[in-house]
Design a protein around this motif. Sequence first.
Motif, mmCIF file in Angstrom:
data_model
loop_
_atom_site.group_PDB
_atom_site.id
_atom_site.type_symbol
_atom_site.label_atom_id
_atom_site.label_comp_id
_atom_site.label_asym_id
_atom_site.label_seq_id
_atom_site.Cartn_x
_atom_site.Cartn_y
_atom_site.Cartn_z
ATOM 1 N N LEU A 98 0.856 -1.184 0.000
ATOM 2 C CA LEU A 98 0.000 0.000 0.000
ATOM 3 C C LEU A 98 0.888 1.229 0.000
ATOM 4 C CD1 LEU A 98 -2.811 1.430 0.482
ATOM 5 C CD2 LEU A 98 -2.323 1.213 2.928
ATOM 6 N N ARG A 99 0.654 2.082 -0.988
ATOM 7 C CA ARG A 99 1.334 3.387 -0.998
ATOM 8 C C ARG A 99 0.434 4.309 -0.194
ATOM 9 N NH1 ARG A 99 5.939 5.890 -1.991
ATOM 10 N NH2 ARG A 99 5.719 7.964 -2.861
ATOM 11 N N LEU A 100 0.954 4.803 0.964
ATOM 12 C CA LEU A 100 0.153 5.577 1.911
ATOM 13 C C LEU A 100 0.786 6.938 2.141
ATOM 14 C CD1 LEU A 100 -2.197 5.594 3.994
ATOM 15 C CD2 LEU A 100 -0.567 4.688 5.656
ATOM 16 N N GLY A 101 -0.002 7.964 1.867
ATOM 17 C CA GLY A 101 0.398 9.335 2.166
ATOM 18 C C GLY A 101 -0.760 10.015 2.885
ATOM 19 N N PHE A 102 -0.449 10.831 3.854
ATOM 20 C CA PHE A 102 -1.528 11.493 4.608
ATOM 21 C C PHE A 102 -1.021 12.772 5.253
ATOM 22 C CE2 PHE A 102 0.508 8.422 7.359
ATOM 23 C CZ PHE A 102 0.654 9.055 8.573
ATOM 24 N N ALA A 103 -1.967 13.558 5.728
ATOM 25 C CA ALA A 103 -1.658 14.797 6.452
ATOM 26 C C ALA A 103 -2.414 14.748 7.780
ATOM 27 C CB ALA A 103 -2.088 16.012 5.645
ATOM 28 N N VAL A 104 -1.858 15.402 8.783
ATOM 29 C CA VAL A 104 -2.428 15.388 10.131
ATOM 30 C C VAL A 104 -2.913 16.793 10.481
ATOM 31 C CG1 VAL A 104 -1.931 14.937 12.561
ATOM 32 C CG2 VAL A 104 -0.846 13.540 10.801
ATOM 33 N N GLN A 105 -4.201 16.905 10.832
ATOM 34 C CA GLN A 105 -4.788 18.185 11.271
ATOM 35 C C GLN A 105 -4.503 18.344 12.762
ATOM 36 O OE1 GLN A 105 -7.151 20.582 9.536
ATOM 37 N NE2 GLN A 105 -6.265 21.694 11.251
ATOM 38 N N LEU A 106 -3.789 19.404 13.113
ATOM 39 C CA LEU A 106 -3.444 19.679 14.505
ATOM 40 C C LEU A 106 -4.349 20.781 15.068
ATOM 41 C CD1 LEU A 106 0.444 19.748 14.111
ATOM 42 C CD2 LEU A 106 -0.958 17.866 14.934
ATOM 43 N N ALA A 110 -1.174 23.189 19.377
ATOM 44 C CA ALA A 110 -0.325 22.000 19.284
ATOM 45 C C ALA A 110 1.133 22.375 19.070
ATOM 46 C CB ALA A 110 -0.805 21.111 18.143
ATOM 47 N N GLU A 111 1.990 21.558 19.656
ATOM 48 C CA GLU A 111 3.429 21.674 19.431
ATOM 49 C C GLU A 111 3.757 20.975 18.104
ATOM 50 O OE1 GLU A 111 5.672 23.186 21.532
ATOM 51 O OE2 GLU A 111 3.945 23.828 22.729
ATOM 52 N N PRO A 112 4.871 21.294 17.491
ATOM 53 C CA PRO A 112 5.259 20.581 16.262
ATOM 54 C C PRO A 112 5.405 19.077 16.551
ATOM 55 C CG PRO A 112 6.634 22.518 16.596
ATOM 56 C CD PRO A 112 5.817 22.361 17.825
ATOM 57 N N ILE A 113 4.984 18.259 15.580
ATOM 58 C CA ILE A 113 5.046 16.812 15.777
ATOM 59 C C ILE A 113 6.189 16.227 14.961
ATOM 60 C CG2 ILE A 113 2.609 16.585 16.351
ATOM 61 C CD1 ILE A 113 2.105 15.590 13.529
ATOM 62 N N ASP A 114 6.639 15.052 15.379
ATOM 63 C CA ASP A 114 7.781 14.374 14.760
ATOM 64 C C ASP A 114 7.279 13.383 13.709
ATOM 65 O OD1 ASP A 114 10.313 13.371 14.282
ATOM 66 O OD2 ASP A 114 10.260 12.028 16.017
ATOM 67 N N ASN A 115 7.767 13.524 12.447
ATOM 68 C CA ASN A 115 7.345 12.632 11.353
ATOM 69 C C ASN A 115 7.673 11.176 11.653
ATOM 70 O OD1 ASN A 115 6.094 14.369 9.649
ATOM 71 N ND2 ASN A 115 7.812 14.608 8.231
ATOM 72 N N ALA A 116 8.803 10.906 12.273
ATOM 73 C CA ALA A 116 9.215 9.524 12.524
ATOM 74 C C ALA A 116 8.203 8.818 13.442
ATOM 75 C CB ALA A 116 10.605 9.499 13.159
ATOM 76 N N LEU A 154 -0.945 9.567 21.231
ATOM 77 C CA LEU A 154 0.509 9.765 21.216
ATOM 78 C C LEU A 154 0.885 11.227 21.441
ATOM 79 C CD1 LEU A 154 3.339 8.508 20.643
ATOM 80 C CD2 LEU A 154 2.958 9.102 18.243
ATOM 81 N N PHE A 155 0.118 12.139 20.867
ATOM 82 C CA PHE A 155 0.448 13.565 20.952
ATOM 83 C C PHE A 155 -0.477 14.337 21.896
ATOM 84 C CE2 PHE A 155 2.251 12.309 16.813
ATOM 85 C CZ PHE A 155 3.570 12.647 17.058
ATOM 86 N N ASP A 156 -0.981 13.686 22.930
ATOM 87 C CA ASP A 156 -1.733 14.330 24.024
ATOM 88 C C ASP A 156 -2.934 15.149 23.562
ATOM 89 O OD1 ASP A 156 0.028 13.254 25.901
ATOM 90 O OD2 ASP A 156 1.421 14.926 25.647
ATOM 91 N N GLY A 157 -3.720 14.608 22.659
ATOM 92 C CA GLY A 157 -4.959 15.262 22.252
ATOM 93 C C GLY A 157 -4.793 16.406 21.285
#
Length: 170
Positions: A98-106, A110-116, A154-157
């Motif tokens: 599966l080729r998976l690409g997505f974006a996360v709505q913060l 919110a603090e900056p999130i880590d891609n890894a 993971l990112f506290d809400g």
Amino acid sequence: MPIEQRVVSQGRPTGITNKGREQAAKQPEVPEATDKQSNKLLKALIVLLVLMLLGGAGTTLYLIKSRDPGPQPKPEKVAGEIHAVESINVNLSDSHYLRLGFAVQLSTDAEPIDNARVLDVAIGLYSGQPFDKVLDPDHRETLRAELTQELNELFDGEVMDVYFTDYVAQ
């Protein structure tokens, strides 16, 4: 011979002369309070005082409690930045991928999130999924909701939603 008259009474002699009788007749008699009456009066005053103190304490507690609104509901999150995550290939079952690409709505705060960390959660969720289920639109939405929930934990809400930018199964 003179006749003398004497009055005999059973009470104690008062020693009041005629002048004293005249003064006593002019002043009204005040009954003296007995010990029982004074004790009743004292008890009634104490009970009244205790009731007033309890009423005041109750009123004070009521006013203090009415001022304290209690726990406030959390304010609703406001959508902020959308963080794009690069597309990755995830191995599915039976030699498919599966080729998976997505974006996360913060949220706005919110603090900056880590891609890894985000990619690690996505790989863990989608790896080994059956090819047929990944293509099913209902299952795809279930996986999206699960990915959103795991990232939110993971990112506290701070994560509000996940948007697919690339979704190709082969």
